[in-house]
Design a protein around this motif. Structure first.
Motif, mmCIF file in Angstrom:
data_model
loop_
_atom_site.group_PDB
_atom_site.id
_atom_site.type_symbol
_atom_site.label_atom_id
_atom_site.label_comp_id
_atom_site.label_asym_id
_atom_site.label_seq_id
_atom_site.Cartn_x
_atom_site.Cartn_y
_atom_site.Cartn_z
ATOM 1 N N GLY A 38 0.842 -1.190 0.000
ATOM 2 C CA GLY A 38 0.000 0.000 0.000
ATOM 3 C C GLY A 38 0.867 1.226 0.000
ATOM 4 N N GLU A 39 0.374 2.289 0.632
ATOM 5 C CA GLU A 39 1.119 3.527 0.662
ATOM 6 C C GLU A 39 2.399 3.352 1.472
ATOM 7 N N HIS A 40 3.510 3.772 0.877
ATOM 8 C CA HIS A 40 4.816 3.628 1.505
ATOM 9 C C HIS A 40 5.271 4.977 2.035
ATOM 10 N N ILE A 41 5.677 5.004 3.320
ATOM 11 C CA ILE A 41 6.149 6.228 3.935
ATOM 12 C C ILE A 41 7.500 5.955 4.583
ATOM 13 N N ALA A 42 8.497 6.779 4.250
ATOM 14 C CA ALA A 42 9.819 6.676 4.859
ATOM 15 C C ALA A 42 10.250 8.072 5.291
ATOM 16 N N THR A 43 10.691 8.213 6.527
ATOM 17 C CA THR A 43 11.137 9.502 7.037
ATOM 18 C C THR A 43 12.657 9.535 7.115
ATOM 19 N N GLU A 44 13.225 10.708 6.830
ATOM 20 C CA GLU A 44 14.662 10.900 6.889
ATOM 21 C C GLU A 44 15.080 11.264 8.303
ATOM 22 N N ARG A 45 16.380 11.345 8.523
ATOM 23 C CA ARG A 45 16.870 11.755 9.832
ATOM 24 C C ARG A 45 16.365 13.165 10.159
ATOM 25 N N GLY A 46 15.793 13.316 11.322
ATOM 26 C CA GLY A 46 15.284 14.611 11.748
ATOM 27 C C GLY A 46 13.866 14.906 11.306
ATOM 28 N N GLU A 47 13.300 14.038 10.484
ATOM 29 C CA GLU A 47 11.946 14.268 9.971
ATOM 30 C C GLU A 47 10.928 13.534 10.828
ATOM 31 N N ILE A 48 9.934 14.268 11.320
ATOM 32 C CA ILE A 48 8.818 13.703 12.062
ATOM 33 C C ILE A 48 7.553 14.071 11.306
ATOM 34 N N ARG A 49 6.790 13.081 10.889
ATOM 35 C CA ARG A 49 5.658 13.333 10.007
ATOM 36 C C ARG A 49 4.341 12.899 10.647
ATOM 37 N N ARG A 50 3.350 13.741 10.520
ATOM 38 C CA ARG A 50 1.993 13.415 10.971
ATOM 39 C C ARG A 50 1.178 13.077 9.737
ATOM 40 N N LEU A 51 0.680 11.833 9.668
ATOM 41 C CA LEU A 51 0.022 11.348 8.465
ATOM 42 C C LEU A 51 -1.429 10.982 8.757
ATOM 43 N N PRO A 52 -2.401 11.819 8.350
ATOM 44 C CA PRO A 52 -3.810 11.430 8.472
ATOM 45 C C PRO A 52 -4.125 10.308 7.481
ATOM 46 N N LEU A 53 -4.831 9.268 7.945
ATOM 47 C CA LEU A 53 -5.205 8.154 7.085
ATOM 48 C C LEU A 53 -6.652 8.309 6.625
ATOM 49 N N GLU A 54 -6.992 7.603 5.572
ATOM 50 C CA GLU A 54 -8.312 7.761 4.963
ATOM 51 C C GLU A 54 -9.451 7.341 5.892
ATOM 52 N N ASP A 55 -9.173 6.461 6.857
ATOM 53 C CA ASP A 55 -10.227 5.986 7.756
ATOM 54 C C ASP A 55 -10.464 6.920 8.935
ATOM 55 N N GLY A 56 -9.716 8.025 9.010
ATOM 56 C CA GLY A 56 -9.839 8.936 10.135
ATOM 57 C C GLY A 56 -8.772 8.748 11.188
ATOM 58 N N SER A 57 -7.982 7.688 11.073
ATOM 59 C CA SER A 57 -6.865 7.479 11.991
ATOM 60 C C SER A 57 -5.726 8.425 11.636
ATOM 61 N N VAL A 58 -4.782 8.569 12.560
ATOM 62 C CA VAL A 58 -3.609 9.405 12.334
ATOM 63 C C VAL A 58 -2.366 8.634 12.766
ATOM 64 N N ALA A 59 -1.350 8.621 11.920
ATOM 65 C CA ALA A 59 -0.060 8.029 12.268
ATOM 66 C C ALA A 59 0.963 9.147 12.400
ATOM 67 N N THR A 60 1.610 9.225 13.546
ATOM 68 C CA THR A 60 2.708 10.161 13.743
ATOM 69 C C THR A 60 3.987 9.348 13.684
ATOM 70 N N ILE A 61 4.832 9.666 12.701
ATOM 71 C CA ILE A 61 5.957 8.806 12.340
ATOM 72 C C ILE A 61 7.266 9.456 12.761
ATOM 73 N N ASP A 62 8.081 8.702 13.465
ATOM 74 C CA ASP A 62 9.331 9.208 14.003
ATOM 75 C C ASP A 62 10.424 9.257 12.927
ATOM 76 N N SER A 63 11.508 9.919 13.268
ATOM 77 C CA SER A 63 12.673 10.027 12.395
ATOM 78 C C SER A 63 13.221 8.648 12.029
ATOM 79 N N GLY A 64 13.685 8.499 10.767
ATOM 80 C CA GLY A 64 14.320 7.259 10.345
ATOM 81 C C GLY A 64 13.427 6.046 10.361
ATOM 82 N N SER A 65 12.161 6.237 10.047
ATOM 83 C CA SER A 65 11.197 5.129 10.075
ATOM 84 C C SER A 65 10.741 4.761 8.672
#
Length: 312
Positions: A95-122
């Protein structure tokens, strides 16, 4: 061979209820090998038991009645009492692929209403469909706020460990050494991917740590420690008795300017404080005062060492 059978069984278990065409396909699969029926029962038993625990707080009119009706309709009313042999991951799902770089913290809203907050280097993949919501965490850490949807369980596959929720908030951290699952709200069921033990049910403030080869996790309850460990969501590092070596490792996870401990005798110094995750220089200046140490900086690194005593 067993892994492919168990994976197929898990996928069939997640498809219920089936239409006539799907039921015919399932019957054909069951007829292929006598091992298929047992694998399906184990998968359905695992899901049913997890569902019972996860919806228990919703009340009888919304909880266990729905679970029993679902699995009895599938013809496995007695399977709930079966021994759980562990469920396999969902590595074939893409499915959707998400990769974060060093120092990057990303907040990703999902289509179902959930939210994933993704840490650096993930690195993770998300697959949402009409029957389930699945995340594969290849490395790193993420915190999930899961929108309630009892018809579509939210499953995180972290390799050696799996986690399943309906509507809750929890984090999953995957490193080379193992996997840790921590719950900040609601209830989460977790289990070792290749284990033969029962599922572990975690509630708010609980955590489970899986080491490679272990059939069951080490568990504990520490709400404050969990909140401190998740300070990265706000761009902060929270220390409460952590060692200097641990703090350095955490800062270096986020910054190109790396902290270097030149004097190993400083490694176990205990620290307390709240620091900006992107400001290792500020952290080092605080150490220079609190520990009376020497700090030298370049664009690439910050070296920490004890001050030399005159005449030594």
């Amino acid at each position: 061979m067993r892994e492919s059978i168990d994976e197929a069984a898990a996928n069939w278990a997640m498809r219920h209820p089936l239409d006539a065409h799907q039921q015919a396909a399932l019957d054909a699969w069951l007829a292929q090998d006598r091992l298929h029926a047992g694998a399906l029962l184990r998968a359905q038993a695992a899901l049913a038991l997890a569902e019972e625990a996860l919806v228990a707080d919703a009340g009888p009119e919304h909880g266990s009645h729905w679970t029993r009706r679902r699995w009895m309709a599938a013809g496995v009313g007695g399977a709930m009492a079966a021994a759980i042999a562990g469920m396999v991951g969902f590595s074939r799902w893409t499915g959707e692929h998400i990769a974060t770089e060093r120092g990057e913290i990303r907040r990703l809203p999902l289509e179902d209403g959930s939210v994933a907050t993704i840490d650096s280097g993930s690195d993770l993949r998300v697959a949402l469909d009409e029957e389930s919501r699945r995340v594969t965490l290849a490395r790193g850490q993420a915190w999930f706020q899961v929108a309630k949807d009892r018809r579509r369980p939210f499953i995180v596959d972290a390799g050696i460990a799996q986690a399943r929720a309906i509507g809750t908030a929890f984090s999953v951290s995957r490193t080379e050494n193992g996997v840790q699952i921590a719950v900040t709200e609601g209830i989460v069921a977790t289990w070792a991917r290749n284990g033969a033990g029962a599922m572990t049910i975690l509630r708010a403030g609980d955590f489970a740590t899986f080491e490679r080869g272990a059939l069951v996790p080490a568990t504990g309850n520490s709400p404050q420690a969990i909140e401190r460990s998740l300070a990265w969501r706000a761009g902060e590092i929270a220390l409460e008795g952590d060692t200097l070596s641990d703090a350095i490792a955490r800062f270096n996870r986020y910054n190109k300017q790396q902290l270097v401990l030149s004097d190993p005798s400083l490694a176990n110094e205990k620290l307390v404080g709240l620091f900006r995750i992107d400001n290792p220089a500020g952290f080092a200046r605080t150490l220079a005062i609190s520990l009376d140490i020497s700090v030298s900086m370049t664009a690439e690194e910050i070296r920490l060492s004890r001050k030399k005593i005159a005449g030594s």
